[in-house]
Design an enzyme around this catalytic site. Structure first.
Site, PDB file in Angstrom:
ATOM      1  N   ALA A  63       0.856  -1.186   0.000  1.00 29.86           N
ATOM      2  CA  ALA A  63       0.000   0.000   0.000  1.00 29.86           C
ATOM      3  C   ALA A  63       0.891   1.235   0.000  1.00 29.86           C
ATOM      4  O   ALA A  63       2.055   1.167   0.419  1.00 29.86           O
ATOM      5  CB  ALA A  63      -0.883  -0.010   1.233  1.00 29.86           C
ATOM      6  N   GLY A 106       0.705  -5.150   0.777  1.00 24.48           N
ATOM      7  CA  GLY A 106      -0.500  -5.178  -0.058  1.00 24.48           C
ATOM      8  C   GLY A 106      -0.220  -5.721  -1.454  1.00 24.48           C
ATOM      9  O   GLY A 106      -1.111  -6.270  -2.106  1.00 24.48           O
ATOM     10  N   GLU A 109      -0.451  -9.327  -1.084  1.00 28.33           N
ATOM     11  CA  GLU A 109      -1.875  -9.640  -0.883  1.00 28.33           C
ATOM     12  C   GLU A 109      -2.636  -9.560  -2.205  1.00 28.33           C
ATOM     13  O   GLU A 109      -3.536 -10.355  -2.465  1.00 28.33           O
ATOM     14  CB  GLU A 109      -2.463  -8.683   0.155  1.00 28.33           C
ATOM     15  CG  GLU A 109      -1.896  -8.968   1.548  1.00 28.33           C
ATOM     16  CD  GLU A 109      -2.251  -7.916   2.579  1.00 28.33           C
ATOM     17  OE1 GLU A 109      -2.079  -6.703   2.276  1.00 28.33           O
ATOM     18  OE2 GLU A 109      -2.696  -8.275   3.677  1.00 28.33           O
ATOM     19  N   GLU A 129       4.695  -5.715   7.115  1.00 23.18           N
ATOM     20  CA  GLU A 129       3.910  -4.697   7.823  1.00 23.18           C
ATOM     21  C   GLU A 129       4.308  -4.547   9.296  1.00 23.18           C
ATOM     22  O   GLU A 129       4.137  -3.472   9.874  1.00 23.18           O
ATOM     23  CB  GLU A 129       2.408  -5.019   7.743  1.00 23.18           C
ATOM     24  CG  GLU A 129       1.786  -4.795   6.372  1.00 23.18           C
ATOM     25  CD  GLU A 129       1.853  -6.023   5.463  1.00 23.18           C
ATOM     26  OE1 GLU A 129       2.683  -6.920   5.714  1.00 23.18           O
ATOM     27  OE2 GLU A 129       1.083  -6.072   4.496  1.00 23.18           O
TER      28      GLU A 129
HETATM   29  N1  DAK Z   1       4.577   3.269  -0.402  1.00 21.46           N
HETATM   30  C1  DAK Z   1       4.997   4.462  -0.908  1.00 21.46           C
HETATM   31  N2  DAK Z   1       6.201   4.633  -1.513  1.00 21.46           N
HETATM   32  C2  DAK Z   1       7.008   3.569  -1.605  1.00 21.46           C
HETATM   33  C3  DAK Z   1       6.654   2.289  -1.100  1.00 21.46           C
HETATM   34  C4  DAK Z   1       5.351   2.158  -0.472  1.00 21.46           C
HETATM   35  N3  DAK Z   1       4.909   0.994  -0.004  1.00 21.46           N
HETATM   36  N4  DAK Z   1       7.662   1.424  -1.332  1.00 21.46           N
HETATM   37  C5  DAK Z   1       8.628   2.152  -1.974  1.00 21.46           C
HETATM   38  N5  DAK Z   1       8.242   3.432  -2.140  1.00 21.46           N
HETATM   39  C6  DAK Z   1       8.966   4.515  -2.795  1.00 21.46           C
HETATM   40  C7  DAK Z   1      10.130   4.982  -1.923  1.00 21.46           C
HETATM   41  O1  DAK Z   1       9.691   5.895  -0.946  1.00 21.46           O
HETATM   42  C8  DAK Z   1      11.033   5.625  -2.965  1.00 21.46           C
HETATM   43  O2  DAK Z   1      10.498   6.887  -3.287  1.00 21.46           O
HETATM   44  P1  DAK Z   1      11.494   8.173  -3.443  1.00 21.46           P
HETATM   45  O3  DAK Z   1      12.229   8.259  -2.152  1.00 21.46           O
HETATM   46  O4  DAK Z   1      12.381   7.806  -4.615  1.00 21.46           O
HETATM   47  O5  DAK Z   1      10.565   9.309  -3.719  1.00 21.46           O
HETATM   48  C9  DAK Z   1      10.836   4.726  -4.180  1.00 21.46           C
HETATM   49  O6  DAK Z   1       9.582   4.048  -3.979  1.00 21.46           O
HETATM   50  C10 DAK Z   1      11.930   3.694  -4.326  1.00 21.46           C
HETATM   51  O7  DAK Z   1      12.018   2.996  -3.096  1.00 21.46           O
HETATM   52  P2  DAK Z   1      13.423   2.801  -2.305  1.00 21.46           P
HETATM   53  O8  DAK Z   1      14.342   3.958  -2.574  1.00 21.46           O
HETATM   54  O9  DAK Z   1      13.075   2.499  -0.892  1.00 21.46           O
HETATM   55  O10 DAK Z   1      13.984   1.517  -3.053  1.00 21.46           O
HETATM   56  P3  DAK Z   1      14.932   0.396  -2.486  1.00 21.46           P
HETATM   57  O11 DAK Z   1      15.266  -0.461  -3.653  1.00 21.46           O
HETATM   58  O12 DAK Z   1      16.051   0.990  -1.676  1.00 21.46           O
HETATM   59  O13 DAK Z   1      14.024  -0.444  -1.444  1.00 21.46           O
HETATM   60  C11 DAK Z   1      12.038  -1.629  -0.766  1.00 21.46           C
HETATM   61  C12 DAK Z   1      12.959  -1.177  -1.946  1.00 21.46           C
HETATM   62  C13 DAK Z   1      10.820  -2.310  -1.403  1.00 21.46           C
HETATM   63  C14 DAK Z   1      12.776  -2.666   0.090  1.00 21.46           C
HETATM   64  C15 DAK Z   1      11.635  -0.426   0.101  1.00 21.46           C
HETATM   65  O14 DAK Z   1      11.140   0.609  -0.783  1.00 21.46           O
HETATM   66  C16 DAK Z   1      10.571  -0.738   1.101  1.00 21.46           C
HETATM   67  O15 DAK Z   1      10.817  -1.325   2.145  1.00 21.46           O
HETATM   68  N6  DAK Z   1       9.304  -0.347   0.802  1.00 21.46           N
HETATM   69  C17 DAK Z   1       8.183  -0.502   1.728  1.00 21.46           C
HETATM   70  C18 DAK Z   1       7.710  -1.937   1.732  1.00 21.46           C
HETATM   71  C19 DAK Z   1       6.582  -2.139   2.747  1.00 21.46           C
HETATM   72  O16 DAK Z   1       6.761  -1.917   3.952  1.00 21.46           O
HETATM   73  N7  DAK Z   1       5.410  -2.529   2.263  1.00 21.46           N
HETATM   74  C20 DAK Z   1       4.231  -2.727   3.118  1.00 21.46           C
HETATM   75  C21 DAK Z   1       3.414  -1.433   3.151  1.00 21.46           C
HETATM   76  S1  DAK Z   1       1.994  -1.541   4.234  1.00 21.46           S
HETATM   77  C22 DAK Z   1      -5.651  -2.559   3.670  1.00 21.46           C
HETATM   78  C23 DAK Z   1      -5.171  -2.714   2.402  1.00 21.46           C
HETATM   79  C24 DAK Z   1      -3.792  -2.837   2.195  1.00 21.46           C
HETATM   80  C25 DAK Z   1      -2.929  -2.763   3.256  1.00 21.46           C
HETATM   81  C26 DAK Z   1      -3.424  -2.602   4.519  1.00 21.46           C
HETATM   82  C27 DAK Z   1      -4.787  -2.498   4.731  1.00 21.46           C
HETATM   83  N8  DAK Z   1      -7.065  -2.449   3.868  1.00 21.46           N
HETATM   84  C28 DAK Z   1      -7.987  -2.467   2.763  1.00 21.46           C
HETATM   85  C29 DAK Z   1      -7.604  -2.459   5.212  1.00 21.46           C
HETATM   86  C30 DAK Z   1      -1.511  -2.860   2.980  1.00 21.46           C
HETATM   87  C31 DAK Z   1      -0.531  -2.331   3.752  1.00 21.46           C
HETATM   88  C32 DAK Z   1       0.847  -2.322   3.247  1.00 21.46           C
HETATM   89  O17 DAK Z   1       1.137  -2.805   2.199  1.00 21.46           O
END
Ligand code: DAK
Length: 255
Positions: A63, A106, A109, A129
């Site tokens: 997400a 997400g 998912e 998460e």
């Molecule tokens: N959201 C927003 N931006 C993101 C992102 C995300 N999930 N993942 C990456 N980006 C952005 C980064 O901020 C960066 O942007 P800039 O700084 O260049 O502006 C760009 O994408 C490139 O990312 P990185 O510079 O971080 O790239 P790396 O290769 O160094 O790292 C990475 C890649 C995938 C390991 C890292 O970006 C990372 O850890 N990302 C977050 C992964 C994460 O935690 N995902 C889970 C998110 S929570 C629901 C529905 C859905 C959900 C919940 C409830 N309901 C309907 C109730 C879902 C929740 C989630 O998914």
């Protein structure tokens, strides 16, 4: 810019997530466009299988965390986000997730909400998460556990570690692994194979398999039996059975 791109090549369509700068993070706009695209394709009889793909670097990194942190609890709960995930569950056309690179949170998912996953060797699956102080919220605790079992799901969800494509395939999350050059083409080939089958049989089979997660065995067997007889009464079944006895290819019409 559209957050989702649609390539039609009947009888299949490829839907591409298109926020490459944000690793295809699932913004509200992207989810809205995605659901609209899937519903339109689902209504289109000429499309018999859908491929859902990202790009080489990411299927989707979850997400959109910026949106998650900006929104209030009530906006998140009542803002229609949950409805979009429910809408994806209602798509009857088979969906093949084509996954390369990050497939996290997400994103994982979403791939699991599709019917099967074809992965590139480079794919990485995870539910990180808990790093953010939350937990999977769009089906991860349920679908991942059903796909790979309790112990491995706990490992992935509680530690936040990523599964490689090979490990995900071995664990039962991924159906097929393809090379980094061929992952999308392999997913399209799978979709073409599905699209060549009877649409009646395929849609009823999808429904019956998904039913396995909802019912005890006896009720699932009963539902399968009814679906089988419903399929048997279709023109497609008459054609399929006749074509076999006449030693020719069947021509299915989805009726
Ligand atoms: N959201 C927003 N931006 C993101 C992102 C995300 N999930 N993942 C990456 N980006 C952005 C980064 O901020 C960066 O942007 P800039 O700084 O260049 O502006 C760009 O994408 C490139 O990312 P990185 O510079 O971080 O790239 P790396 O290769 O160094 O790292 C990475 C890649 C995938 C390991 C890292 O970006 C990372 O850890 N990302 C977050 C992964 C994460 O935690 N995902 C889970 C998110 S929570 C629901 C529905 C859905 C959900 C919940 C409830 N309901 C309907 C109730 C879902 C929740 C989630 O998914």
């Amino acid at each position: 810019m559209s957050a989702v791109l649609i390539e039609r090549n009947e009888p299949i369509a490829v839907v591409r997530l298109n926020r490459p700068e944000q690793l295809n993070a699932l913004s509200n706009q992207l989810m809205g466009e995605l659901v609209g695209a899937l519903e339109n394709l689902d209504d289109d009889e000429s499309i018999r299988c859908i491929v859902l793909a990202g790009n080489d670097k990411a299927f989707a990194a979850g997400a959109d965390i910026n949106e998650l942190s900006d929104a209030t609890h009530l906006e998140l709960y009542f803002g229609g986000r949950i409805d979009k995930w429910d809408a994806i569950r209602k798509i009857r056309t088979p969906i093949v997730a084509a996954v390369s690179g990050y497939c996290l949170g997400g994103g994982c998912e979403l791939a699991m909400a599709c019917d099967l996953i074809v992965a590139s060797e480079s794919a990485q699956f995870g539910q990180p998460e808990t790093n953010l102080g939350v937990l999977p919220g769009a089906g991860g605790t349920q679908r991942l556990t059903r796909a790979i079992g309790k112990s491995k799901a706990m490992d992935v969800i509680l530690t936040g570690r990523f599964l490689s494509a090979g490990e995900a395939e071995q664990a039962g999350l991924v159906a097929r692994v393809a090379s980094e050059e061929d992952w999308l083409e392999e997913a399209k080939r799978v979709a073409q194979t599905i699209a060549a089958k009877s649409p009646v049989g395929v849609r009823l089979a999808k429904e019956a398999v998904l039913n396995a997660f909802e019912t005890p065995l006896a009720a699932g067997l009963e539902a399968e039996r009814k679906a089988f007889h419903l399929a048997l009464s279709s023109e497609d079944a008459q054609e399929g059975l006749k074509a076999f006895t006449e030693k020719r290819e069947p021509h299915f019409k989805g009726r």
